[in-house]
Design a protein around this motif. Structure first.
Motif, mmCIF file in Angstrom:
data_model
loop_
_atom_site.group_PDB
_atom_site.id
_atom_site.type_symbol
_atom_site.label_atom_id
_atom_site.label_comp_id
_atom_site.label_asym_id
_atom_site.label_seq_id
_atom_site.Cartn_x
_atom_site.Cartn_y
_atom_site.Cartn_z
ATOM 1 N N ALA A 21 13.729 3.566 26.727
ATOM 2 C CA ALA A 21 15.117 3.975 26.505
ATOM 3 C C ALA A 21 15.189 5.157 25.547
ATOM 4 O O ALA A 21 15.988 6.086 25.739
ATOM 5 N N ILE A 22 14.344 5.145 24.515
ATOM 6 C CA ILE A 22 14.298 6.253 23.565
ATOM 7 C C ILE A 22 13.942 7.555 24.278
ATOM 8 O O ILE A 22 14.608 8.583 24.116
ATOM 9 N N GLU A 23 12.892 7.507 25.089
ATOM 10 C CA GLU A 23 12.442 8.712 25.785
ATOM 11 C C GLU A 23 13.488 9.198 26.785
ATOM 12 O O GLU A 23 13.706 10.410 26.925
ATOM 13 N N ARG A 24 14.154 8.274 27.463
ATOM 14 C CA ARG A 24 15.166 8.666 28.452
ATOM 15 C C ARG A 24 16.328 9.392 27.785
ATOM 16 O O ARG A 24 16.794 10.434 28.265
ATOM 17 N N VAL A 25 16.808 8.860 26.671
ATOM 18 C CA VAL A 25 17.934 9.485 25.968
ATOM 19 C C VAL A 25 17.550 10.870 25.451
ATOM 20 O O VAL A 25 18.306 11.842 25.605
ATOM 21 N N LEU A 26 16.379 10.992 24.848
ATOM 22 C CA LEU A 26 15.943 12.295 24.343
ATOM 23 C C LEU A 26 15.721 13.287 25.478
ATOM 24 O O LEU A 26 16.080 14.465 25.364
ATOM 25 N N GLY B 227 23.991 1.181 16.290
ATOM 26 C CA GLY B 227 23.762 0.792 17.673
ATOM 27 C C GLY B 227 23.633 1.973 18.600
ATOM 28 O O GLY B 227 23.310 1.809 19.782
ATOM 29 N N GLN B 228 23.848 3.186 18.075
ATOM 30 C CA GLN B 228 23.669 4.419 18.842
ATOM 31 C C GLN B 228 22.899 5.453 18.006
ATOM 32 O O GLN B 228 23.110 6.655 18.129
ATOM 33 N N SER B 229 21.992 4.979 17.178
ATOM 34 C CA SER B 229 21.302 5.875 16.255
ATOM 35 C C SER B 229 20.432 6.896 16.970
ATOM 36 O O SER B 229 20.372 8.067 16.572
ATOM 37 N N LEU B 230 19.733 6.467 18.021
ATOM 38 C CA LEU B 230 18.884 7.414 18.752
ATOM 39 C C LEU B 230 19.730 8.392 19.555
ATOM 40 O O LEU B 230 19.439 9.579 19.596
ATOM 41 N N TYR B 231 20.807 7.876 20.162
ATOM 42 C CA TYR B 231 21.763 8.758 20.846
ATOM 43 C C TYR B 231 22.297 9.794 19.862
ATOM 44 O O TYR B 231 22.346 10.987 20.166
ATOM 45 N N GLY B 232 22.675 9.334 18.669
ATOM 46 C CA GLY B 232 23.182 10.254 17.654
ATOM 47 C C GLY B 232 22.153 11.294 17.255
ATOM 48 O O GLY B 232 22.470 12.467 17.071
ATOM 49 N N ALA B 233 20.888 10.876 17.147
ATOM 50 C CA ALA B 233 19.830 11.826 16.799
ATOM 51 C C ALA B 233 19.695 12.900 17.882
ATOM 52 O O ALA B 233 19.508 14.084 17.576
ATOM 53 N N SER B 234 19.803 12.490 19.148
ATOM 54 C CA SER B 234 19.703 13.476 20.235
ATOM 55 C C SER B 234 20.869 14.449 20.188
ATOM 56 O O SER B 234 20.692 15.654 20.405
ATOM 57 N N LYS B 235 22.064 13.948 19.900
ATOM 58 C CA LYS B 235 23.238 14.813 19.869
ATOM 59 C C LYS B 235 23.287 15.664 18.602
ATOM 60 O O LYS B 235 23.831 16.773 18.612
ATOM 61 N N ALA B 236 22.716 15.166 17.503
ATOM 62 C CA ALA B 236 22.586 15.997 16.304
ATOM 63 C C ALA B 236 21.630 17.152 16.581
ATOM 64 O O ALA B 236 21.837 18.276 16.109
ATOM 65 N N GLY B 237 20.593 16.878 17.375
ATOM 66 C CA GLY B 237 19.701 17.953 17.786
ATOM 67 C C GLY B 237 20.427 19.011 18.595
ATOM 68 O O GLY B 237 20.198 20.213 18.421
#
Length: 270
Positions: free
Chosen positions: A106-111, A151-161
């Motif tokens: 899931a991490i890799e898919r979101v990134l 609950g959306q920390s990785l999503y947030g990291a991708s969008k911060a990028g």
């Protein structure tokens, strides 16, 4: 950049905000290259264009596939003769779980979709945009890209990028013909959870409370706000009172704002 008579590429064009952007661009006189992974929903968008379908080309593409994205500019130029702008709208959310419970797939898919997809699209199209008299890049970040949502920390990291990538592009392209805009939507009434393959398992009261705390903006209104941002050469665009309020609150007190969001979302996390 005025969009009339321009050729604009929209990713995630098969539903939600992407579909609304396609239809709104057509109303403003643009030609559109509509791109999406889902051929069925992409064809639905095409049919909704009605008598303006001749101004729309369809491109089934996975934005996380670098080779497929690299081939897209040639396909768009073959269909329209040029390309004047891209709106990197395609994106997915993660399952509503803490990072400790989030699986690597899931991490890799979101990134791959949210961040690398924007990088691939920008790298593929920028050489062509630089040759145009006027051009525009729009990257859709998120309220979660400047404000942490549990609950959306990785999503947030991708969008911060996406946020920092876009603002860096703005700086790098200042003395060129290419304008750059980053968009921060709040809660938008779309089917992003379904498209992301995410099931939100939470008590009805929790989801009702979240909806009341953060009323949604329609995809159609969001699309108009984004296009106004393009035509005004905006640096940043915030969509919805929630995005505007949380931006203000986070700037005022990051720690207090983070706790505020946690209290609103903790029931979703269980």
């Amino acid at each position: 950049m005025k969009v009339n008579n321009k050729v604009i590429v929209v990713t995630g064009a098969g539903s939600g905000m992407g579909r609304a952007l396609v239809l709104a661009l057509l109303k403003r006189g643009a030609r559109v290259a509509a791109a999406d992974l889902n051929e069925t929903t992409l064809n639905e968008t095409y049919e909704l264009a009605g008598p303006q379908r001749d101004k729309v080309s369809r491109h089934v593409v996975n934005v996380s596939d670098r080779a497929a994205v690299a081939a897209l500019p040639a396909a768009v130029i073959a269909a329209h003769g040029a390309v004047d702008g891209i709106i990197n709208n395609a994106g997915i959310i993660q399952p509503f779980v803490r990072l400790n419970e989030l699986h690597y797939d899931a991490i890799e898919r979101v990134l791959n979709v949210n961040l690398y997809g924007v990088i691939y699209m920008t790298k593929a199209f920028l050489p062509h945009l630089l040759t145009r008299p006027a051009a525009h890049i729009v990257n859709v970040s998120s309220m979660g890209g400047f404000f942490p949502v549990p609950g959306q920390s990785l999503y947030g990291a991708s969008k911060a990028g996406v946020k920092l990538l876009t603002e860096g592009l703005f700086s790098e392209l200042t003395e060129t013909n290419v304008r750059v805009t980053v968009v921060f939507p709040g809660a938008i009434a779309t089917n992003i959870s379904q498209n992301s393959g995410v099931v939100i398992a939470a008590p009805a009261a929790a989801t009702d409370d979240a909806a009341q705390s953060f009323p949604t903006t329609s995809a159609e209104d969001a699309a108009e706000i984004i296009l106004n941002g393009i035509e005004n050469d905006a640096f940043q665009v915030y969509i919805g009172n929630d995005a505007k309020m949380m931006n203000w609150l986070y700037r005022l007190s990051p720690k207090r704002a983070t706790r505020f969001m946690y209290n609103r979302m903790k029931q979703l996390l269980g």
